[in-house]
Enzyme design. Structure first.
Site, PDB file in Angstrom:
ATOM      1  N   ASP A 295      -7.695  -6.896  13.641  1.00  0.00           N
ATOM      2  CA  ASP A 295      -8.323  -5.596  13.867  1.00  0.00           C
ATOM      3  C   ASP A 295      -9.830  -5.835  13.894  1.00  0.00           C
ATOM      4  O   ASP A 295     -10.313  -6.930  13.572  1.00  0.00           O
ATOM      5  CB  ASP A 295      -7.900  -4.588  12.790  1.00  0.00           C
ATOM      6  CG  ASP A 295      -8.095  -3.132  13.231  1.00  0.00           C
ATOM      7  OD1 ASP A 295      -8.743  -2.902  14.276  1.00  0.00           O
ATOM      8  OD2 ASP A 295      -7.614  -2.227  12.533  1.00  0.00           O
TER       9      ASP A 295
ATOM     10  N   ASP B 185     -12.884   0.465  18.435  1.00  0.00           N
ATOM     11  CA  ASP B 185     -12.794   1.871  18.831  1.00  0.00           C
ATOM     12  C   ASP B 185     -13.526   2.745  17.819  1.00  0.00           C
ATOM     13  O   ASP B 185     -13.882   2.297  16.734  1.00  0.00           O
ATOM     14  CB  ASP B 185     -11.315   2.285  18.950  1.00  0.00           C
ATOM     15  CG  ASP B 185     -10.470   1.844  17.758  1.00  0.00           C
ATOM     16  OD1 ASP B 185     -10.453   0.626  17.443  1.00  0.00           O
ATOM     17  OD2 ASP B 185      -9.836   2.707  17.130  1.00  0.00           O
TER      18      ASP B 185
ATOM     19  N   CYS C 197      16.578   0.623  -7.057  1.00  0.00           N
ATOM     20  CA  CYS C 197      16.411  -0.422  -6.052  1.00  0.00           C
ATOM     21  C   CYS C 197      17.104  -1.715  -6.449  1.00  0.00           C
ATOM     22  O   CYS C 197      17.073  -2.129  -7.613  1.00  0.00           O
ATOM     23  CB  CYS C 197      14.923  -0.673  -5.818  1.00  0.00           C
ATOM     24  SG  CYS C 197      14.652  -1.891  -4.533  1.00  0.00           S
TER      25      CYS C 197
ATOM     26  N   CYS D  56      16.488  -4.578  -4.553  1.00  0.00           N
ATOM     27  CA  CYS D  56      15.804  -5.644  -3.825  1.00  0.00           C
ATOM     28  C   CYS D  56      15.676  -6.867  -4.739  1.00  0.00           C
ATOM     29  O   CYS D  56      15.856  -6.755  -5.951  1.00  0.00           O
ATOM     30  CB  CYS D  56      14.443  -5.159  -3.315  1.00  0.00           C
ATOM     31  SG  CYS D  56      13.128  -5.226  -4.537  1.00  0.00           S
TER      32      CYS D  56
ATOM     33  N   CYS E  76      13.492  -6.344  -7.852  1.00  0.00           N
ATOM     34  CA  CYS E  76      14.032  -5.347  -8.787  1.00  0.00           C
ATOM     35  C   CYS E  76      15.320  -5.857  -9.441  1.00  0.00           C
ATOM     36  O   CYS E  76      15.675  -5.425 -10.535  1.00  0.00           O
ATOM     37  CB  CYS E  76      14.263  -4.016  -8.093  1.00  0.00           C
ATOM     38  SG  CYS E  76      12.732  -3.190  -7.622  1.00  0.00           S
TER      39      CYS E  76
HETATM   40  N1  GUN Z   1      -6.684   1.064  11.334  1.00  0.00           N
HETATM   41  C1  GUN Z   1      -6.308   2.293  10.924  1.00  0.00           C
HETATM   42  N2  GUN Z   1      -6.688   3.227  11.830  1.00  0.00           N
HETATM   43  C2  GUN Z   1      -7.314   2.566  12.824  1.00  0.00           C
HETATM   44  C3  GUN Z   1      -7.920   2.989  14.058  1.00  0.00           C
HETATM   45  O1  GUN Z   1      -7.958   4.162  14.410  1.00  0.00           O
HETATM   46  N3  GUN Z   1      -8.457   2.004  14.846  1.00  0.00           N
HETATM   47  C4  GUN Z   1      -8.426   0.686  14.475  1.00  0.00           C
HETATM   48  N4  GUN Z   1      -8.954  -0.214  15.299  1.00  0.00           N
HETATM   49  N5  GUN Z   1      -7.858   0.276  13.329  1.00  0.00           N
HETATM   50  C5  GUN Z   1      -7.319   1.204  12.517  1.00  0.00           C
HETATM   51 ZN    ZN Z   2      12.868  -3.072  -5.373  1.00  0.00          ZN
END
Ligand code: GUN
Ligand code: ZN
Length: 637
Positions: free
Chosen positions: A91, A126, A277, A279, A282
């Site tokens: 990201d 963005d 749970c 898992c 757990c």
């Molecule tokens: N992570 C959570 N929301 C967003 C978003 O709107 N844009 C980007 N690039 N990462 C995110």
């Molecule tokens: Zn669990």
């Protein structure tokens, strides 16, 4: 330009697809656990080994601002940094800018860095559009985001996969336009952004409207990433809307706050008296041990529990798509939370768009518990089509009660003269000849939850003359459905499936049929001695035989029921092989997944017939995968 994305299975807008990345394929829907490169609570390697994660996501801004991380990423890539050889998405720092304010990140530089780090999917910087943004502010966020995406795509020149994010706050027209503009730029990996506050505040109806508006503008062949939707309670409905990829930092965030994720809610550890749970973590630790563990160990245990729940829910979603029961799953989950339920109702208001993706029949029937279940697109489409067929009949009606299977158990000697036999069913009143057809025939329903049909309303709506009601005489065993009833069924199902005009052309000659001696079910329909239709008893719908396709072809003008195939694939298709998306030049906009269709070449010469795997938009957009499962071709006639 380069995301290689192929549809494998589908249910409604939900789908199982393969996304191919430089570090291997990913089967969607999937969730990418967020790895914080500073604080590897659970490593990427463990994410794959212990939880089945196929791809992970990390943050290029966090790497870029830390000299040590940046140096490792520059020399051995983001894969070296995470010590992971599977697909890694990065990201861009958008979310950090939203949380901490303007961080002075350079939009071009951050995308160039992600590429330099060898990220499999990079993300444009963005502008996070918040739910309470004014229209002007939301428009500005969209404009800047689109500009940046345009530059990033141009500089990349189609070499890598770049996630372009649809923003636009809560304005559906802005969302749709943003998605359309990004698609027009050639974006091939779409994200829906700005939804974290909606998740945090439980604003699920708004979330649904945002996603649906975005989807309406998107190229349908793009993978769709729902940014920041890491709680499993949203997975079923999000997958149903065609979201393919989720990311989750919540497993760690919640663990740090001593909270446990469950499929439908979150519970604080202190409130948990009994742990439901099973898992692995757990099962290994009693609740007492978890509560008394020191903070670090506790966070680790809870993070692992949270991941197990998240990945288990993704598998549940995939299995539901596989069985074509995703609507049922989403509806059931919706009932666990009022806001989620409202979001499900919101989703149903998008009928016109949903219907374009609704398969014409399913592997499994629909299960109906009340009026909300009856509002599902497949059932609504069924009743709309029936309404259209019945308008202004002017005939008399014989109303029968009973239970399934109506058609094969009714004593047809009840009928006199020119009566239409109409069955009183939990889906309402319907011609008995359509009670064998999907979705009614395959449905299971609660008898308590469905309203009594309003007979008089029905009579006047469809212009019936006289009417009489009998409880019906039902034959037990034996199979003596009279020939006229089969012929009625053939005409009605044909009209339901192909429309009135086409059905009249198909059935204009001397009609004969065969049926199974043991079950009495209709099998083959012949016209003037030639097989034209085959009855698929499981769905109560027809398959075209090649002779039937010929009749349809000569009775209609393009684009009716046609998929136009490019010349280089014509021989392939007319020898009976499937038609792949990349060879589709045009298609009838009325085609739905699972519909019968005819394949023609550019000169409208008939090549084959078969079953569409997609609607028109999908056939034209996807570059991989099957568009039409060809069943019959000239030499199969
Ligand atoms: N992570 C959570 N929301 C967003 C978003 O709107 N844009 C980007 N690039 N990462 C995110
Ligand atoms: Zn669990």
């Amino acid at each position: 330009m380069s995301a290689d994305f192929e549809l494998i299975e589908r249910d409604g807008m939900g789908r199982i697809c393969t996304l191919r990345t430089p570090h291997g394929p990913v089967e969607t829907p999937t969730v990418l656990p967020v790895i914080n490169p500073n604080r590897k609570l659970i490593t990427a390697h463990e994410m794959r080994k212990d939880f089945g994660a196929q791809m992970v996501i990390t943050n290029s801004y966090i790497i870029a601002r830390d000299p040590r991380l940046r140096e490792i990423a520059a020399s051995s890539g983001v894969h070296g940094l995470l010590e992971f050889d599977g697909p890694v998405m990065t990201d861009s720092g958008t979310f950090q800018s939203y949380v901490y304010g303007n961080l002075g990140i350079d939009a071009n530089e951050i995308v160039a860095l992600q590429r330099a780090f060898g990220s499999d999917v990079s993300t444009v910087l963005d502008i996070f559009s918040e739910p309470d943004f004014s229209r002007e502010k939301a428009e500005e966020a969209v404009r800047i985001t689109t500009d940046r995406a345009s530059t990033a795509l141009r500089l990349d020149g189609g070499r890598g996969i770049i996630a372009c994010t649809v923003q636009g706050s809560l304005y559906p027209d802005l969302r749709e336009r943003a998605a359309r503009e990004l698609s027009a730029l050639g974006a091939d990996y779409m994200a829906v952004g700005g939804i974290v506050p909606l998740m945090e505040r439980g604003m699920y109806p708004e979330l649904v409207d945002v996603v649906m508006a975005s989807k309406k503008g998107m190229n349908p062949a793009c993978p769709v990433h729902l940014f920041g939707a890491g709680h499993p309670l949203i997975f079923p409905i999000a997958a149903l809307m065609g979201c393919d990829i989720f990311d989750s930092a919540s497993y760690a965030k919640y663990a740090q706050d001593d909270r446990l994720i469950f499929p439908d809610r979150t519970v604080h550890l202190s409130e948990l008296e009994y742990n439901p749970c099973l898992c692995p973590v757990c099962s290994d630790h009693t609740l007492k041990e978890i509560k008394s563990a020191d903070r670090t160990e506790r966070t680790g245990i809870l993070a692992r529990h949270n991941l197990h729940i998240i990945f288990s829910e993704i598998r549940l979603v995939k299995q539901a798509i596989r069985e074509q029961r995703l609507w049922e799953l989403a509806e059931n989950r919706a009932r666990s939370n009022p806001s989620l339920f409202d979001s499900y109702i919101s989703l149903l208001t998008h009928y016109d768009f949903l219907e374009r993706f609704e398969p014409i029949s399913r592997k499994s029937g629909v299960s109906v518990v009340d009026g909300v279940s009856l509002s599902r697109p497949s059932i609504r489409r069924f009743s709309y089509r029936l309404d259209a067929m019945r308008a202004g009949t002017g005939r008399d009606m014989l109303l029968v009660g009973g239970t399934k299977p109506y058609f094969s158990h009714l004593d047809f000697s009840l009928k006199s003269g020119d009566e239409d036999i109409v069955a009183r069913t939990p889906f309402g009143l319907m011609p008995i000849t359509l009670t064998e057809t999907y979705p009614f025939a395959q449905s299971s329903y609660s008898l308590n939850a469905v309203p009594e049909p309003r007979v008089l309303e029905y009579l006047s709506k469809f212009g019936y003359g006289s009417f009489r009601s009998v409880e019906g005489k039902w034959r037990r065993g034996g199979n003596t459905v009279p020939a006229f009833a089969y012929i009625d069924l053939i005409r009605k199902v044909c009209e339901y499936q192909f429309g009135a005009g086409l059905s009249a052309s198909l059935l204009s000659g001397k009609i004969e049929f065969t049926h199974s001696n043991s079950t009495g079910k209709l099998r083959m329909v012949l016209r003037d001695g030639k097989q034209i239709l085959f009855f698929r008893t499981g769905e109560g719908l027809f398959s075209l035989k090649f002779e039937g396709a010929r009749l349809i072809h000569s009775a209609t003008q393009p684009p009716a029921m046609r998929v136009v195939c490019s010349d280089d694939a014509a021989d392939f298709v007319s020898s009976g092989k499937s038609l792949f998306c990349k060879f589709v030049k045009e298609a009838d906009a009325c085609i739905r997944p699972g519909d019968e269709c005819i394949v023609v070449d550019g000169m409208d010469r008939l090549l084959a017939c078969g079953r569409a795997a997609m609607n028109r938009e999908e056939m034209l957009a996807f570059r991989k995968g099957v568009a039409v499962d060809v069943r019959e071709h000239p030499s199969s006639a």
